[in-house]
Design a protein around this motif. Structure first.
Motif: not given
Length: 337
Positions: A233-237, A204-210
C-alpha cells in the motif's frame, strides 16, 4: 476387480499450526462403478494452502472438511473401471476427489484431459487452477496494462512462480517479487522471470521493495496479506490495483492476525483492492488453457513442481507448504505397480 484405496482423513481440528496428529490414514474398498460411473486410479494429487481453512469448522466459500471423512482436493488420474461408454478405461481425467488412491465418481464429476499438449501433472498446476488464478488476477481483478510494474508476494510459490511470464504476455514492463530466503530469491529471478526479488526474512521488506521498484508499482498480487499488504500500500502508485488472492500469513493464526495500519493509502491514492475466489471465474478456463498451452509449447511459460511420492507423503507436503517449504506447485505422485 476390487480396488482398495488408502485415504487421508481429518481426525481433529487444529488450533494454530496443524500437525500429523490431526490426520489419519485409512484403507477402504472402492465399490464397482454403476451406470454412469467410473473408478479412477489417482496419479497426481494437488496440495494447496487454501486447504488449511477447510480444516476449521467455519463458514467460508467452500465447505470445511468433515471429521472422520476423507478429505477432497484436485486430482488427476486414469480410469481403471467404467460403466460409462464415453469414459473407457485408460482415459485421463481431472476431478476433485483427491487425498486418496482410488475414487468412485459419476461421469459428470470428471473432465477429460488432453495429455498430448502437456503432461498430466500440468493440469493441476500451470494448466490448472494455479495458472488460471494467476491469469484471472492479472486480467479481471487487477488488470495489467502495457508498461506496468507488478509486485507479487510468495513469488516462488505455486501461483507466484507463474505470474511473471503471464504478466509479460499482458504487457508488464517490470515484475518484482518477495520470497523467503536467498535460494528462493535467486530462483525467482533466474528461473521464474522476476526482474528483482526481495527477501522478506531479512526484515527490511518496505525498504527493499522501494529499492526494487523505485518508481512504485501499478499492480500488487497479494498471496500473503499482513506486512506484505501493508508494504504494498505504501509503494503502489495512484490508481493502482490490488488483487487479494491469499493470506498465508494468517492461515495458522489463532484469532485475527494484524492487518495493515495504513489502509488510508487506498483512499489517498484512489486504489482498487479486490478479493477473488477462482471458482467464480471458471468462464475463463477454456480461454486460459488455450493460451497457456501455446505458451508452454513455445517455452514462454514454464512449469515448476515440488513432487513427493506416495499417499503417505501428502500430510507432510501439506504441512511443508504452510511453512513455506515448497517451490512452485506442490504435487503428490501416486505410482501404480
Amino acid at each position: 476387480m476390487v480396488f482398495t484405496s488408502r485415504e487421508i482423513q481429518l481426525r481433529s481440528r487444529p488450533r494454530g499450526e496443524p500437525s500429523d496428529d490431526d490426520f489419519a490414514t485409512v484403507t477402504v474398498e472402492v465399490p464397482d462403478p454403476g451406470p454412469g460411473q467410473v473408478v479412477v486410479a489417482n496419479d497426481w494429487l494437488s496440495v494447496d494452502p487454501y486447504m488449511r481453512g477447510r480444516m476449521d469448522d467455519v463458514e467460508s466459500y467452500i465447505s470445511p472438511f468433515a471429521l472422520g471423512e476423507t478429505m477432497t482436493g484436485g486430482a488427476v488420474g486414469t480410469v481403471v473401471a467404467s460403466d460409462t461408454p464415453d469414459l473407457p478405461t485408460g482415459t485421463v481425467v481431472r476431478h476433485f476427489l483427491g487425498w486418496r488412491e482410488h475414487a468412485l465418481l459419476d461421469a459428470g464429476q470428471v473432465e477429460v484431459l488432453d495429455t498430448a499438449i502437456a503432461p498430466a501433472s500440468a493440469y493441476l498446476g500451470v494448466l490448472g487452477t494455479t495458472g488460471l488464478t494467476a491469469y484471472v488476477g492479472l486480467t479481471e481483478i487487477a488488470r495489467v496494462d502495457p508498461g506496468d510494474t507488478v509486485f507479487v508476494s510468495a513469488a516462488s510459490g505455486a501461483v507466484g512462480s507463474v505470474i511473471p511470464r503471464i504478466a509479460r504476455h499482458l504487457g508488464a514492463k517490470r515484475v518484482v517479487g518477495s520470497a523467503g530466503g536467498a535460494r528462493k530469491v535467486r530462483r525467482a529471478m533466474e528461473d521464474f522471470g522476476y526482474d528483482a526479488a526481495v527477501d522478506y526474512k531479512e526484515g527490511t521488506l518496505l525498504e527493499d521493495l522501494r529499492l526494487a521498484a523505485p518508481d512504485g508499482v501499478d499492480v500488487y498480487f497479494d498471496n500473503v496479506g499482513g506486512t506484505h499488504l501493508q508494504a504494498a500500500l505504501d509503494v503502489v502508485r495512484p490508481n493502482g490495483r490490488v488483487a487479494l488472492c491469499g493470506a498465508v500469513a494468517h492461515y495458522n493464526a489463532e484469532g485475527r492476525g494484524p492487518g495493515p495500519d495504513n489502509l488510508y493509502q487506498a483512499i489517498k491514492k484512489r486504489l482498487t483492492l479486490r478479493g477473488f475466489i477462482i471458482g467464480d471465474h471458471r468462464h475463463l478456463a477454456a480461454e486460459y488453457t488455450q493460451l497457456a498451452a501455446g505458451w508452454l509449447a513455445d517455452g514462454s511459460l514454464t512449469r515448476e513442481e515440488t513432487v513427493t511420492t506416495g499417499i503417505d507423503t501428502a500430510v507432510s507436503a501439506f504441512l511443508d507448504i504452510l511453512k513455506g517449504g515448497n517451490t512452485g506447485k506442490t504435487l503428490i505422485h501416486l505410482p501404480r505397480t
